[in-house]
Design an enzyme around this catalytic site. Structure first.
Site, PDB file in Angstrom:
ATOM      1  N   TRP A   1      17.013  39.006 -23.336  1.00 36.49           N
ATOM      2  CA  TRP A   1      16.532  39.584 -22.274  1.00 36.49           C
ATOM      3  C   TRP A   1      15.092  40.173 -22.834  1.00 36.49           C
ATOM      4  O   TRP A   1      14.015  40.075 -22.107  1.00 36.49           O
ATOM      5  CB  TRP A   1      17.255  40.548 -21.347  1.00 36.49           C
ATOM      6  CG  TRP A   1      16.667  41.265 -20.265  1.00 36.49           C
ATOM      7  CD1 TRP A   1      16.527  40.744 -19.145  1.00 36.49           C
ATOM      8  CD2 TRP A   1      16.074  42.331 -20.278  1.00 36.49           C
ATOM      9  NE1 TRP A   1      16.099  41.417 -18.120  1.00 36.49           N
ATOM     10  CE2 TRP A   1      15.450  42.594 -18.794  1.00 36.49           C
ATOM     11  CE3 TRP A   1      15.618  43.591 -21.105  1.00 36.49           C
ATOM     12  CZ2 TRP A   1      14.871  43.671 -18.539  1.00 36.49           C
ATOM     13  CZ3 TRP A   1      15.029  44.743 -20.476  1.00 36.49           C
ATOM     14  CH2 TRP A   1      14.812  44.732 -19.278  1.00 36.49           C
TER      15      TRP A   1
ATOM     16  N   SER B   1      20.563  40.302  -9.985  1.00 34.20           N
ATOM     17  CA  SER B   1      20.414  40.750 -11.136  1.00 34.20           C
ATOM     18  C   SER B   1      19.722  42.155 -11.464  1.00 34.20           C
ATOM     19  O   SER B   1      20.100  42.855 -10.759  1.00 34.20           O
ATOM     20  CB  SER B   1      19.907  39.757 -12.154  1.00 34.20           C
ATOM     21  OG  SER B   1      19.843  39.952 -13.569  1.00 34.20           O
ATOM     22  N   TYR B   2      18.346  42.103 -11.871  1.00 27.89           N
ATOM     23  CA  TYR B   2      17.652  43.270 -12.254  1.00 27.89           C
ATOM     24  C   TYR B   2      17.534  43.924 -10.668  1.00 27.89           C
ATOM     25  O   TYR B   2      17.354  45.152 -10.470  1.00 27.89           O
ATOM     26  CB  TYR B   2      16.573  43.282 -12.897  1.00 27.89           C
ATOM     27  CG  TYR B   2      15.899  44.817 -13.523  1.00 27.89           C
ATOM     28  CD1 TYR B   2      16.391  45.011 -14.928  1.00 27.89           C
ATOM     29  CD2 TYR B   2      15.305  45.303 -12.917  1.00 27.89           C
ATOM     30  CE1 TYR B   2      15.402  46.396 -15.275  1.00 27.89           C
ATOM     31  CE2 TYR B   2      14.648  46.657 -13.116  1.00 27.89           C
ATOM     32  CZ  TYR B   2      14.765  47.106 -14.554  1.00 27.89           C
ATOM     33  OH  TYR B   2      14.459  48.262 -15.003  1.00 27.89           O
TER      34      TYR B   2
ATOM     35  N   ASP C   1      29.405  34.210 -13.976  1.00 33.36           N
ATOM     36  CA  ASP C   1      28.405  35.141 -14.220  1.00 33.36           C
ATOM     37  C   ASP C   1      28.845  36.337 -15.164  1.00 33.36           C
ATOM     38  O   ASP C   1      29.754  36.816 -15.412  1.00 33.36           O
ATOM     39  CB  ASP C   1      27.920  35.884 -12.965  1.00 33.36           C
ATOM     40  CG  ASP C   1      26.752  36.943 -13.291  1.00 33.36           C
ATOM     41  OD1 ASP C   1      25.868  36.291 -13.823  1.00 33.36           O
ATOM     42  OD2 ASP C   1      26.686  38.233 -12.821  1.00 33.36           O
TER      43      ASP C   1
ATOM     44  N   TYR D   1      10.118  40.697 -12.955  1.00 32.17           N
ATOM     45  CA  TYR D   1       9.947  39.381 -13.449  1.00 32.17           C
ATOM     46  C   TYR D   1       8.894  38.411 -12.725  1.00 32.17           C
ATOM     47  O   TYR D   1       8.701  37.215 -12.942  1.00 32.17           O
ATOM     48  CB  TYR D   1      11.396  38.424 -13.375  1.00 32.17           C
ATOM     49  CG  TYR D   1      12.516  39.038 -13.772  1.00 32.17           C
ATOM     50  CD1 TYR D   1      12.551  39.278 -15.159  1.00 32.17           C
ATOM     51  CD2 TYR D   1      13.777  39.249 -12.986  1.00 32.17           C
ATOM     52  CE1 TYR D   1      13.761  39.863 -15.640  1.00 32.17           C
ATOM     53  CE2 TYR D   1      14.800  40.055 -13.603  1.00 32.17           C
ATOM     54  CZ  TYR D   1      14.972  40.346 -14.933  1.00 32.17           C
ATOM     55  OH  TYR D   1      15.914  40.863 -15.576  1.00 32.17           O
TER      56      TYR D   1
ATOM     57  N   HIS E   1      24.864  32.911 -13.505  1.00 33.63           N
ATOM     58  CA  HIS E   1      23.792  33.977 -12.922  1.00 33.63           C
ATOM     59  C   HIS E   1      22.825  33.317 -12.522  1.00 33.63           C
ATOM     60  O   HIS E   1      22.083  32.408 -13.024  1.00 33.63           O
ATOM     61  CB  HIS E   1      23.534  34.683 -14.507  1.00 33.63           C
ATOM     62  CG  HIS E   1      22.860  36.064 -14.300  1.00 33.63           C
ATOM     63  ND1 HIS E   1      23.399  37.057 -13.758  1.00 33.63           N
ATOM     64  CD2 HIS E   1      21.608  36.346 -14.474  1.00 33.63           C
ATOM     65  CE1 HIS E   1      22.556  38.127 -13.709  1.00 33.63           C
ATOM     66  NE2 HIS E   1      21.329  37.524 -13.950  1.00 33.63           N
TER      67      HIS E   1
END
Length: 395
Positions: free
Chosen positions: A172, A126-127, A264, A41, A299
Site C-alpha cells: 500500500w 476500502s479507504y 477480502d 486514490y 478486495h
C-alpha cells in the site's frame, strides 16, 4: 435525468487547508440528499480501457460497487473528495490522521449547499470505507447513515499476532508513494526519471518484499515516511494511541450498511465493525440498525469474479449492490418507508450451494464452533507446500 458535473471545487477545512471536491448532481433545479465519498486514490481516476459496462469517462472509485449514473438519476447528489495531501487537494498526506475532522467538515459543507436537502450519507470501498467510520465519530449533524465496504479496522494497526503485515503495509505504501511522485511531477517538484524509477519498483513488489532489513526501502524516504514510523512502533505504544480511540464505536451514532467479501483481506475487520456496533454503538438506533452483506468478492472485485471460479450473478454484483445502496439511503435520507427497518439485518451468500440467505445476526445464531490445527510434513512454507488443516490436535 441529465447530470451536471462540477470539478475541483476547493473546499476549506477548519484549519484553512482546501480539499479538491467534485460534485455530480441532477441538472434539474431542486434540493437533493447527498452521498459523500472521500479517498486518497484520485477521485478523477478513469478506467484505462473500455470494460463494459464502463467507458473511459467513468471514474473508477465511483463505480466499484455502485452505479453513479443510476444514483444521480434516482435523485441524489454525489460528492467525491481527494483527501488531504492527495492529488488536487492541498496539505500533506498522513494516513488516518485527519479523516475525522476533514470528513466531518466535508459533510457539513455538502449539507449547506443550495442543491442539498441537508441530508447526507457516505459510501465507498476500502479507504473510502475507513473515511466513513472516521467522519461518523465526530457525529456531524447532517450525517444520517453510512455504507462502508471492505473497510480497514478502526485501529489501523498494521500488525497481526505480533507480525508486521508486510504485504499490506509495504504494498500500500509503495502504491501511495508512486502516486505522490506523480503529484509532485505535476507540481514541478519531481522529475520523470524519479517517477519511472518508482513505477518500476511498484511493478516488482516481490523484490521489495524480499529486501532485508525491512527499513531498507530508500524509495519511500520522503514519499511515504509513515511506513518507517509503522516499523519503528511494533507495539501499541503512544504513537498508535494518538490514532486509536478505544471508544471508537461508542462515538458512532448512525446506522451502517457494511458490505464484506468472503475473499477480502479486510473481512475480519468488516465483521468486527458489524458486531461491535451492535454491541457498543453510540445510540439505540445505531445498535439496532446495523446491516451486513457478505458475498463472494475479493478486495474491490464486485465486477468480474475469478478466472478459476465464478458465482453467477453474485460475481457481477454492481447492480445488486446499487439496489441495496439506493434502498438503504432512500429510507435514511429521503424518509421512504420501504421496509429497511423490518428486514433481517444479515444477508450472506453461501458458497458451494451458491444461495443467498437472510439471517438474524452474525455470527449465525446456530453456529457450531470447531477448532482446527495446522499440520505439515515440514514443508508448509509455500502455496504448493504440504500444510493442511485438521480437527486432530497436533502432537
Amino acid at each position: 435525468m441529465s447530470m451536471v458535473i462540477e470539478e475541483n471545487i476547493m473546499v476549506p477545512m477548519r484549519d484553512g487547508v482546501k480539499l479538491a471536491t467534485d460534485v455530480y448532481r441532477p441538472a434539474q433545479q431542486g434540493q437533493w440528499p447527498v452521498l459523500v465519498t472521500r479517498l486518497p486514490y484520485n477521485k478523477d481516476r478513469r478506467f484505462p480501457f473500455e470494460y463494459p459496462p464502463f467507458t473511459k469517462e467513468k471514474r473508477i472509485f465511483l463505480e466499484l460497487n455502485f452505479d453513479s449514473a443510476r444514483v444521480v438519476e434516482a435523485g441524489y447528489v454525489i460528492v467525491a473528495q481527494d483527501t488531504r495531501g492527495r492529488f488536487a487537494s492541498e496539505g500533506e498526506f498522513e494516513p488516518f490522521v485527519h479523516e475525522v475532522e476533514d470528513g466531518a467538515d466535508a459533510i457539513t459543507w455538502a449539507a449547506s449547499q443550495p442543491w442539498s436537502s441537508g441530508q447526507v450519507g457516505m459510501f465507498g470501498v476500502s479507504y473510502q470505507g475507513l473515511t466513513q467510520w472516521q467522519a461518523a465519530r465526530e457525529q456531524p449533524a447532517a450525517l444520517r447513515a453510512i455504507a462502508p465496504s471492505q473497510s480497514p479496522g478502526w485501529h489501523v494497526y498494521p500488525y497481526q499476532g505480533g507480525a508486521f503485515l508486510l504485504g499490506v503495509a509495504l504494498g500500500w505504501a509503495t502504491g501511495v508513494a508512486m502516486e505522490e511522485v506523480q503529484r509532485r511531477v505535476g507540481q514541478g517538484r519531481a522529475t520523470r526519471a524519479e517517477l519511472e524509477e518508482m513505477m518500476q519498483a511498484s511493478g516488482d513488489l516481490p523484490a521489495l518484499f524480499r529486501r532485508l532489513p525491512l527499513v531498507d526501502v530508500p524509495l519511500l524516504q520522503g514519499r511515504a515516511p509513515y511506513y518507517f514510523d509503522w516499523l519503528a512502533h511494533p507495539t501499541l505504544d503512544e504513537y498508535w494511541r494518538t490514532l486509536i480511540q478505544e471508544e471508537f464505536y461508542e462515538q458512532v451514532t448512525v446506522p451502517a450498511l457494511t458490505i464484506a467479501g468472503w475473499y477480502d483481506h479486510f473481512q475480519r475487520e468488516d465483521l468486527e465493525h458489524y458486531q461491535s456496533m451492535r454491541q457498543r454503538g453510540g445510540s439505540a438506533l445505531a445498535r439496532s440498525l446495523q446491516h451486513l452483506v457478505i458475498g463472494p468478492w475479493s478486495h474491490g472485485n464486485f465486477l468480474r469474479g475469478f478466472r478459476e471460479r465464478t458465482y453467477g450473478a453474485a460475481s457481477f454484483a454492481r447492480d445488486l449492490l446499487t439496489d441495496l445502496h439506493l434502498r438503504w439511503f432512500d429510507h435514511w435520507l429521503k424518509g421512504i418507508e420501504n421496509g429497511v427497518e423490518q428486514e433481517k439485518p444479515v444477508r450472506i451468500f453461501v458458497m458451494g450451494t451458491n444461495v443467498r440467505r437472510e439471517e438474524e445476526d452474525w455470527p449465525l445464531p446456530d453456529t457450531q464452533y470447531r477448532p482446527y490445527y495446522l499440520h505439515s510434513g515440514g514443508h508448509a512454507n509455500t502455496a504448493t507446500g504440504d500444510g493442511v488443516l485438521s480437527t486432530a490436535q497436533a502432537d
